[in-house]
Structures are given as structure tokens and as C-alpha cells.
Design an enzyme around this catalytic site. Structure first.
Site, PDB file in Angstrom:
ATOM      1  N   SER A   1       1.032  -1.176   0.095  1.00  0.00           N
ATOM      2  CA  SER A   1      -0.138   0.019  -0.054  1.00  0.00           C
ATOM      3  C   SER A   1       0.684   1.160   0.139  1.00  0.00           C
ATOM      4  O   SER A   1       1.936   1.194   0.502  1.00  0.00           O
ATOM      5  CB  SER A   1      -0.905   0.030   1.197  1.00  0.00           C
TER       6      SER A   1
ATOM      7  N   TYR B   1      -1.094  -0.555  10.157  1.00  0.00           N
ATOM      8  CA  TYR B   1      -1.311  -1.234   8.774  1.00  0.00           C
ATOM      9  C   TYR B   1      -0.040  -0.500   7.835  1.00  0.00           C
ATOM     10  O   TYR B   1       0.718  -1.293   6.957  1.00  0.00           O
ATOM     11  CB  TYR B   1      -2.452  -0.662   8.282  1.00  0.00           C
TER      12      TYR B   1
ATOM     13  N   LYS C   1       2.836  -2.823   6.037  1.00  0.00           N
ATOM     14  CA  LYS C   1       3.057  -2.655   4.429  1.00  0.00           C
ATOM     15  C   LYS C   1       4.792  -2.301   4.144  1.00  0.00           C
ATOM     16  O   LYS C   1       5.184  -2.776   3.039  1.00  0.00           O
ATOM     17  CB  LYS C   1       2.143  -1.627   3.789  1.00  0.00           C
TER      18      LYS C   1
ATOM     19  N   THR D   1     -12.676   0.019  -2.259  1.00  0.00           N
ATOM     20  CA  THR D   1     -12.823  -1.257  -1.699  1.00  0.00           C
ATOM     21  C   THR D   1     -13.728  -1.372  -0.507  1.00  0.00           C
ATOM     22  O   THR D   1     -13.627  -0.284   0.226  1.00  0.00           O
ATOM     23  CB  THR D   1     -11.457  -2.198  -1.438  1.00  0.00           C
TER      24      THR D   1
END
Length: 327
Positions: free
Chosen positions: A183, A209, A213, A242
Site C-alpha cells: 500500500s 497497517y 506494508k 474497496t
């Protein structure tokens, strides 16, 4: 520069870069330079495994590969969603070689057991796409005591990749691609070698997160150095509309939704890396955006880590993996 100033700089630089490179418009503009015939290939007889294949980028990737005749193993957590996605993929692609495996990447020991069992049951796996990822709103641990998003985002790919590399070591085909979907958020993070379970300090799910990544990018670079018989790539899909983004980052999703990429646009580079001959000619361990090799760092953001730090991180990962590997 103090930490606060630095993170402010990184976040601003990241947002500006994102506005020019990660949006739907940026994809359409990059796509003008894509070579159409790169993806005009048959994948009949090639076997793919995609984690998180029932929605978003994973599903779009599975669909693209199914349409080209590839055999697809969808590794998903939710049985109903997975079966529904499989039915859609079979119907739209006309390809029946689509298989569902139910696995929760939060459960590290189960991931190892799954990888071992898969290897015994299916003789071939040509391409592995580590796509599944999660952003937690608060810190939670799995049955083994690992922080859940670390288990899913870092240990999951590490376990599947480790097993895949061990399986490949006796084979001569070097063009087995192994792709990890990262990401752009990782650009604001420098690799941490300590506090991997986020036990210390405030738990900010999106930053945790982003750190994971970054760890995926470092792992990919390191795997490429140690396993010359597998071709590794890591890519980032841009800003994609998403369900995961809508759930984890509602404000960002709301304010940017008209500029977000479709899942198909987000999946494009992963598909290109998985099936095109052009991708196989790029150096193993590279980071990609819109089918181009790009830097894994923002200018002046001080996110590079030393060889020593990277090795330290990899040895921590190795020690962790040993505690879960079936003996």
C-alpha cells in the site's frame, strides 16, 4: 527534525504524491503507456493462489486470471462470500478451475498447516499473490498471542512465502512469480525492528497497517536476495474503492470517493506482474506502481533502513516462524 515535524512532512508529501499518482485519473493517464499485448496471454495450465480473493483487489485479480484460463485457488476467510465470488467468477469467465480454501490468516499456525497440506495435495503452484490485508480499529491478539493485524499482514505472507520457497527449492523454473500487494501508506513509515506487536504506545490502526506494508516491502527485498529461484515483486494499487477502505477509513473514503480507482484498476499491476513476460524481465525484489518500477521511499522522508536493521527484522521474523512451523 523532530518526530512530529517529520511525520507531518511525510504525511503531506504522501498526500500530494497520492493526489497526483494514486487516483483514478492518474491510473487512466498511466494506462496510456501500457502495452496491451502484455496481458493478451493464455494462462491455461498455470496455477495461481490469491489470498483475500473474494472482494476488492483480490477478486478483480482472480477474475482477470480466470478469464485467461488460469487455475485459481482462492484463499478466503468467509465461506459464504468466497463461494458467492467463486460462482460469479466461474459464470463470467467460463472457467471452472476455480477453487475455494477457507483459511483465517489471523491464525498463524493454521496458515502453516494449510501451506503444508496444499503442497501435499497439489503438486504445482506457479504464482502466489499475497493480497489479503486488514486494518484493525483496536489492538487484539490471536490464539498464539500475536497482534492480529501483524499476524494477518506480515506473518501470513511470510508463512505462505516460506512454504512456497521451500517447495520450489528443488525446481528449476525460476520465473515463478511471487507478488505481494502492499500500500502507498507504507511510504510514511520507516521499518521498525522492535515493538512489532504494537504493545508499546497508542494503537493507531492505519499507522500500524502502514508499518506492516513497509515490512512487506523489506521482506520482499530480502527474499529476493536469498531465494534466486523465485521472482519476487511488491506493488501498490493506488487509492482503490474497496469495502476494506470504506470500513477502515470512512472519512478518507467519503472525501475521496469520486477519485478512487475501481478494484480492476487497483488490481492491474498485480495481474501484470503475475502473467506478463515483461514483468519477468524486471529485477526480483522491485516495488511497482502502474506497471513501473518506482522507489519505495518518498524524497527526504528518512524512511530508509540500514542493512543491519533489515537483517535484524528478518531474523526476528525467522525466529517467530520457527515457533509455528509444523515439525
Amino acid at each position: 527534525m523532530g518526530n512530529t515535524t517529520m511525520s507531518l512532512y511525510r504525511n503531506s508529501a504522501w498526500f500530494l504524491k497520492g493526489m497526483t499518482e494514486f487516483t483514478r485519473g492518474a491510473f487512466l493517464s498511466a494506462a496510456k503507456h501500457f502495452v496491451e499485448k502484455d496481458l493478451e496471454v493464455s494462462m491455461a495450465g498455470r496455477v495461481f493462489m490469491i489470498t483475500g480473493a473474494n472482494s476488492g483487489i483480490g477478486r478483480a485479480t482472480a477474475m482477470a486470471i480466470a478469464k485467461r484460463g488460469g487455475t485459481v485457488h482462492m484463499v478466503c476467510r468467509n465461506k459464504d462470500k468466497a463461494e458467492e465470488a467463486r460462482a460469479d467468477i466461474v459464470k463470467e469467465s467460463g472457467n471452472k478451475e476455480i477453487y475455494v480454501h477457507i483459511l483465517d490468516l489471523f491464525e498463524t499456525r493454521k496458515v502453516w498447516e494449510f501451506a503444508e497440506a496444499f503442497k501435499r495435495k497439489y503438486k504445482a503452484l506457479n504464482v502466489l499473490i499475497n493480497n489479503a490485508g486488514c486494518i484493525m480499529s483496536e489492538r487484539d491478539v490471536n490464539a498464539e498471542g500475536l497482534e492480529k493485524s501483524f499476524a494477518s499482514n506480515v506473518m501470513g505472507p511470510d508463512s505462505l512465502t516460506g512454504e512456497e520457497c521451500r517447495a520450489k527449492s528443488g525446481e528449476f523454473e525460476t520465473q515463478n512469480p511471487l507478488i505481494t500487494v502492499s500500500s502507498g501508506g507504507m511510504l510514511v513509515q520507516k521499518l521498525r525492528t522492535g515493538n512489532l506487536q504494537t504493545e508499546i504506545g497508542r494503537y493507531d490502526g492505519t499507522m500500524v497497517y502502514a508499518q506492516h506494508k513497509r515490512q512487506q516491502v523489506v521482506m520482499t527485498e530480502q527474499w529476493a536476495k536469498t531465494h534466486s529461484n523465485v521472482h519476487f515483486s511488491v506493488m501498490h494499487p493506488g487509492w482503490v474503492d474497496t469495502p476494506a477502505v470504506a470500513n477502515a477509513m470512512p472519512d478518507f473514503h467519503q472525501s475521496m470517493k469520486d477519485s478512487l480507482r475501481t478494484p480492476e484498476q487497483g488490481a492491474d499491476t498485480a495481474v501484470w506482474l503475475a502473467i506478463s513476460e515483461a514483468a519477468a524481465t524486471k529485477p526480483s525484489g522491485s516495488f511497482f506502481q502502474d506497471r513501473r518500477m518506482v522507489s519505495a521511499h518518498l524524497p527526504l522522508a528518512w524512511t530508509h533502513s540500514s542493512q543491519l536493521e533489515q537483517q535484524k527484522f528478518m531474523s526476528v521474523m525467522e525466529d517467530l516462524a520457527k515457533t509455528f512451523q509444523p515439525h
